[in-house]
Write a protein that holds these residues in place. Structure first.
Motif, PDB file in Angstrom:
ATOM      1  N   THR A 143       0.829  -1.199   0.000  1.00  0.00           N
ATOM      2  CA  THR A 143       0.000   0.000   0.000  1.00  0.00           C
ATOM      3  C   THR A 143       0.867   1.253   0.000  1.00  0.00           C
ATOM      4  OG1 THR A 143      -0.198  -0.099   2.413  1.00  0.00           O
ATOM      5  CG2 THR A 143      -1.981  -1.075   1.110  1.00  0.00           C
ATOM      6  N   THR A 144       2.011   1.220   0.670  1.00  0.00           N
ATOM      7  CA  THR A 144       2.887   2.388   0.655  1.00  0.00           C
ATOM      8  C   THR A 144       3.502   2.580  -0.724  1.00  0.00           C
ATOM      9  OG1 THR A 144       4.726   1.055   1.499  1.00  0.00           O
ATOM     10  CG2 THR A 144       3.428   2.280   3.111  1.00  0.00           C
ATOM     11  N   ASP A 145       3.781   1.494  -1.446  1.00  0.00           N
ATOM     12  CA  ASP A 145       4.313   1.604  -2.804  1.00  0.00           C
ATOM     13  C   ASP A 145       3.283   2.231  -3.729  1.00  0.00           C
ATOM     14  OD1 ASP A 145       6.693   0.477  -2.026  1.00  0.00           O
ATOM     15  OD2 ASP A 145       6.135  -1.552  -2.660  1.00  0.00           O
ATOM     16  N   ASP A 146       2.009   1.891  -3.567  1.00  0.00           N
ATOM     17  CA  ASP A 146       0.961   2.453  -4.409  1.00  0.00           C
ATOM     18  C   ASP A 146       0.839   3.960  -4.200  1.00  0.00           C
ATOM     19  OD1 ASP A 146       0.430  -0.059  -5.360  1.00  0.00           O
ATOM     20  OD2 ASP A 146      -1.256  -0.414  -3.986  1.00  0.00           O
ATOM     21  N   VAL A 147       0.987   4.422  -2.978  1.00  0.00           N
ATOM     22  CA  VAL A 147       0.882   5.848  -2.680  1.00  0.00           C
ATOM     23  C   VAL A 147       2.042   6.599  -3.326  1.00  0.00           C
ATOM     24  CG1 VAL A 147       0.966   7.558  -0.825  1.00  0.00           C
ATOM     25  CG2 VAL A 147      -0.377   5.474  -0.538  1.00  0.00           C
ATOM     26  N   ILE A 148       3.237   6.022  -3.274  1.00  0.00           N
ATOM     27  CA  ILE A 148       4.410   6.671  -3.870  1.00  0.00           C
ATOM     28  C   ILE A 148       4.250   6.776  -5.380  1.00  0.00           C
ATOM     29  CG2 ILE A 148       6.892   6.427  -4.276  1.00  0.00           C
ATOM     30  CD1 ILE A 148       7.056   5.131  -1.480  1.00  0.00           C
ATOM     31  N   GLU A 149       3.696   5.755  -6.030  1.00  0.00           N
ATOM     32  CA  GLU A 149       3.499   5.787  -7.473  1.00  0.00           C
ATOM     33  C   GLU A 149       2.495   6.856  -7.874  1.00  0.00           C
ATOM     34  OE1 GLU A 149       2.534   1.970  -9.027  1.00  0.00           O
ATOM     35  OE2 GLU A 149       4.323   1.041  -8.218  1.00  0.00           O
ATOM     36  N   ASP A 150       1.471   7.085  -7.081  1.00  0.00           N
ATOM     37  CA  ASP A 150       0.486   8.123  -7.383  1.00  0.00           C
ATOM     38  C   ASP A 150       1.108   9.509  -7.327  1.00  0.00           C
ATOM     39  OD1 ASP A 150      -1.461   6.242  -7.739  1.00  0.00           O
ATOM     40  OD2 ASP A 150      -2.268   6.412  -5.708  1.00  0.00           O
ATOM     41  N   GLU A 151       2.054   9.728  -6.421  1.00  0.00           N
ATOM     42  CA  GLU A 151       2.682  11.032  -6.287  1.00  0.00           C
ATOM     43  C   GLU A 151       3.605  11.339  -7.457  1.00  0.00           C
ATOM     44  OE1 GLU A 151       4.559  11.065  -2.505  1.00  0.00           O
ATOM     45  OE2 GLU A 151       2.668  11.000  -1.405  1.00  0.00           O
ATOM     46  N   LYS A 152       4.178  10.328  -8.079  1.00  0.00           N
ATOM     47  CA  LYS A 152       5.093  10.539  -9.194  1.00  0.00           C
ATOM     48  C   LYS A 152       4.373  11.106 -10.405  1.00  0.00           C
ATOM     49  CE  LYS A 152       8.349   6.843  -8.172  1.00  0.00           C
ATOM     50  NZ  LYS A 152       8.878   5.571  -8.646  1.00  0.00           N
ATOM     51  N   PHE A 153       3.150  10.663 -10.668  1.00  0.00           N
ATOM     52  CA  PHE A 153       2.428  11.034 -11.871  1.00  0.00           C
ATOM     53  C   PHE A 153       1.364  12.086 -11.564  1.00  0.00           C
ATOM     54  CE2 PHE A 153       3.868   6.634 -12.505  1.00  0.00           C
ATOM     55  CZ  PHE A 153       4.726   6.842 -13.567  1.00  0.00           C
ATOM     56  N   ASP A 154       1.774  13.163 -10.910  1.00  0.00           N
ATOM     57  CA  ASP A 154       0.835  14.215 -10.568  1.00  0.00           C
ATOM     58  C   ASP A 154       0.623  15.109 -11.792  1.00  0.00           C
ATOM     59  OD1 ASP A 154      -0.888  15.426  -8.869  1.00  0.00           O
ATOM     60  OD2 ASP A 154       0.608  16.724  -7.941  1.00  0.00           O
ATOM     61  N   VAL A 155      -0.626  15.296 -12.177  1.00  0.00           N
ATOM     62  CA  VAL A 155      -0.968  16.081 -13.360  1.00  0.00           C
ATOM     63  C   VAL A 155      -1.031  17.550 -12.965  1.00  0.00           C
ATOM     64  CG1 VAL A 155      -2.700  16.422 -15.151  1.00  0.00           C
ATOM     65  CG2 VAL A 155      -2.283  14.145 -14.245  1.00  0.00           C
ATOM     66  N   ILE A 156      -0.520  18.415 -13.822  1.00  0.00           N
ATOM     67  CA  ILE A 156      -0.535  19.853 -13.556  1.00  0.00           C
ATOM     68  C   ILE A 156      -1.524  20.520 -14.497  1.00  0.00           C
ATOM     69  CG2 ILE A 156       0.835  21.964 -13.545  1.00  0.00           C
ATOM     70  CD1 ILE A 156       3.245  20.276 -12.842  1.00  0.00           C
ATOM     71  N   TYR A 157      -2.392  21.361 -13.925  1.00  0.00           N
ATOM     72  CA  TYR A 157      -3.382  22.111 -14.689  1.00  0.00           C
ATOM     73  C   TYR A 157      -3.042  23.589 -14.631  1.00  0.00           C
ATOM     74  CZ  TYR A 157      -6.130  17.847 -14.620  1.00  0.00           C
ATOM     75  OH  TYR A 157      -6.563  16.561 -14.785  1.00  0.00           O
ATOM     76  N   SER A 158      -3.493  24.331 -15.634  1.00  0.00           N
ATOM     77  CA  SER A 158      -3.254  25.767 -15.712  1.00  0.00           C
ATOM     78  C   SER A 158      -4.594  26.476 -15.870  1.00  0.00           C
ATOM     79  CB  SER A 158      -2.342  26.059 -16.900  1.00  0.00           C
ATOM     80  OG  SER A 158      -2.191  27.421 -17.074  1.00  0.00           O
ATOM     81  N   CYS A 159      -4.778  27.566 -15.122  1.00  0.00           N
ATOM     82  CA  CYS A 159      -6.002  28.352 -15.231  1.00  0.00           C
ATOM     83  C   CYS A 159      -6.018  29.061 -16.578  1.00  0.00           C
ATOM     84  CB  CYS A 159      -6.069  29.366 -14.098  1.00  0.00           C
ATOM     85  SG  CYS A 159      -7.479  30.483 -14.198  1.00  0.00           S
ATOM     86  N   LEU A 160      -7.163  29.095 -17.229  1.00  0.00           N
ATOM     87  CA  LEU A 160      -7.266  29.704 -18.554  1.00  0.00           C
ATOM     88  C   LEU A 160      -7.189  31.228 -18.484  1.00  0.00           C
ATOM     89  CD1 LEU A 160      -7.840  27.904 -21.124  1.00  0.00           C
ATOM     90  CD2 LEU A 160      -9.895  29.247 -21.310  1.00  0.00           C
ATOM     91  N   ARG A 161      -7.642  31.815 -17.380  1.00  0.00           N
ATOM     92  CA  ARG A 161      -7.658  33.274 -17.259  1.00  0.00           C
ATOM     93  C   ARG A 161      -6.320  33.833 -16.774  1.00  0.00           C
ATOM     94  NH1 ARG A 161     -12.020  35.838 -13.408  1.00  0.00           N
ATOM     95  NH2 ARG A 161     -13.429  35.241 -15.077  1.00  0.00           N
ATOM     96  N   CYS A 162      -5.803  33.339 -15.642  1.00  0.00           N
ATOM     97  CA  CYS A 162      -4.606  33.939 -15.038  1.00  0.00           C
ATOM     98  C   CYS A 162      -3.349  33.092 -15.211  1.00  0.00           C
ATOM     99  CB  CYS A 162      -4.844  34.217 -13.561  1.00  0.00           C
ATOM    100  SG  CYS A 162      -5.060  32.729 -12.566  1.00  0.00           S
ATOM    101  N   ASN A 163      -3.464  31.905 -15.806  1.00  0.00           N
ATOM    102  CA  ASN A 163      -2.333  31.006 -16.096  1.00  0.00           C
ATOM    103  C   ASN A 163      -1.626  30.521 -14.832  1.00  0.00           C
ATOM    104  OD1 ASN A 163      -0.905  29.503 -17.901  1.00  0.00           O
ATOM    105  ND2 ASN A 163       0.593  31.090 -18.336  1.00  0.00           N
ATOM    106  N   THR A 164      -2.344  30.403 -13.704  1.00  0.00           N
ATOM    107  CA  THR A 164      -1.782  29.853 -12.483  1.00  0.00           C
ATOM    108  C   THR A 164      -1.717  28.344 -12.607  1.00  0.00           C
ATOM    109  OG1 THR A 164      -2.770  31.637 -11.206  1.00  0.00           O
ATOM    110  CG2 THR A 164      -2.087  29.702  -9.983  1.00  0.00           C
ATOM    111  N   LYS A 165      -0.575  27.754 -12.254  1.00  0.00           N
ATOM    112  CA  LYS A 165      -0.392  26.307 -12.361  1.00  0.00           C
ATOM    113  C   LYS A 165      -0.753  25.646 -11.030  1.00  0.00           C
ATOM    114  CE  LYS A 165       3.107  26.624 -15.942  1.00  0.00           C
ATOM    115  NZ  LYS A 165       2.173  27.101 -16.846  1.00  0.00           N
TER     116      LYS A 165
END
Length: 71
Positions: free
Chosen positions: A14-36
């Motif tokens: 279970t600890t390995d699964d949590v670490i794998e989820d943190e590696k593939f964190d998706v980044i989004y950007s706001c369309l108006r102010c471009n905050t990531k």
């Protein structure tokens, strides 16, 4: 004895699964102010909304460019 060792193995997986989820964190950007903002930060909020109040996000593409050979 065998049951205790199997429980320890399950805890490690279970600890390995949590670490794998943190590696593939998706980044989004706001369309108006471009905050990531990362996906984990958005999931913590009660609403999906930027700090500027806008609700539309785009997914930031990774900087890696894939090249494909022609056949």
């Amino acid at each position: 004895m065998v049951d205790e060792s199997s429980n320890e193995m399950n805890d490690d997986s279970t600890t390995d699964d949590v670490i794998e989820d943190e590696k593939f964190d998706v980044i989004y950007s706001c369309l108006r102010c471009n905050t990531k903002v990362s996906n984990s930060e958005l999931s913590k909020l009660p609403e999906i909304k930027c700090i500027c109040g806008f609700r539309v996000f785009t997914k930031v593409r990774p900087p890696i460019v894939k090249t494909v050979k022609a056949i």
